[in-house]
Scaffold this motif. Sequence first.
Motif, short mmCIF file in Angstrom:
data_model
loop_
_atom_site.label_atom_id
_atom_site.label_comp_id
_atom_site.label_asym_id
_atom_site.label_seq_id
_atom_site.Cartn_x
_atom_site.Cartn_y
_atom_site.Cartn_z
N LYS A 291 24.17 -39.16 22.49
CA LYS A 291 25.15 -38.47 21.66
C LYS A 291 25.11 -36.97 21.95
N THR B 3 25.32 -32.86 20.62
CA THR B 3 24.96 -31.95 19.53
C THR B 3 26.12 -31.81 18.56
N GLY B 4 25.80 -31.93 17.26
CA GLY B 4 26.80 -31.77 16.21
C GLY B 4 27.47 -33.06 15.78
N GLU B 5 27.30 -34.13 16.55
CA GLU B 5 27.91 -35.40 16.18
C GLU B 5 27.18 -36.01 14.99
N LYS B 6 27.88 -36.84 14.25
CA LYS B 6 27.27 -37.65 13.20
C LYS B 6 26.87 -38.97 13.84
N GLY C 111 17.24 -33.29 7.93
CA GLY C 111 18.22 -33.57 8.98
C GLY C 111 18.67 -35.02 9.03
N GLU D 195 23.22 -36.38 10.20
CA GLU D 195 24.45 -35.76 9.72
C GLU D 195 25.11 -34.87 10.78
N SER D 196 24.29 -34.10 11.49
CA SER D 196 24.79 -33.23 12.56
C SER D 196 23.68 -33.17 13.61
N SER E 127 21.02 -32.78 16.44
CA SER E 127 20.52 -31.63 17.19
C SER E 127 19.56 -32.12 18.27
#
Lengths: 114, 114
Positions: free
Chosen positions: A13, A15-18, A63, A79-80, A82
């Motif tokens: 995935k 960075t920043g994706e749920k 996180g 959630e976001s 990293s």
Amino acid sequence: DVKVTQSSRYLVKRTGEKVFLECVQDMDHENMFWYRQDPGLGLRLIYFSYDVKMKEKGDIPEGYSVSREKKERFSLILESASTNQTSMYLCASSLLDRSNQPQHFGDGTRLSIL
Amino acid sequence: AQTVTQSQPEMSVQEAETVTLSCTYDTSESNYYLFWYKQPPSRQMILVIRQEAYKQQNATENRFSVNFQKAAKSFSLKISDSQLGDTAMYFCASEHTSGSRLTFGEGTQLTVNP
């Protein structure tokens, strides 16, 4: 035999994706757990649940969040995402009455955050 | 809080020989469980052996046995007649009987050489 199934073996995935990691067990276990496994650190507990809609923070919940809408399913949510959440994630389940019953683990999801 | 320490990150042994993996723990609980889990390259976490702290007798499962020293808070795993299939990461873990949470050590990577 108890079967704990994690939806993905490998996941990539950005960075920043749920991100959703799914876990299903077929033995009517009350307890379900999410661990994170990193080299040299062993397994660390993120969240666990002992009943539907119940959740408890583990040692490293920051996180992450979880969802348990049905007894057999326990979802871990980033959630976001990293890059420091790149890791192996293991789900486990066990009976509420633990006498002589160990935790049973899934095969793990190796998550890479780019 | 419970802590578990495995001081040997890596070990190797020749096939058919005996090897001992070390584990120390710390807990304020009067009763608890101790476990050794094995994680082969396939990643499936498998319970090897378990010990209840109130039981004096050391647990044994076929070629696997433990040396449980309660006063010293030590819980070592002995593997006799090592086999190639014993190659895996081994985790020591503790759990107090009033809860369901496992606390894991850092892990010991065991390699059995032919």
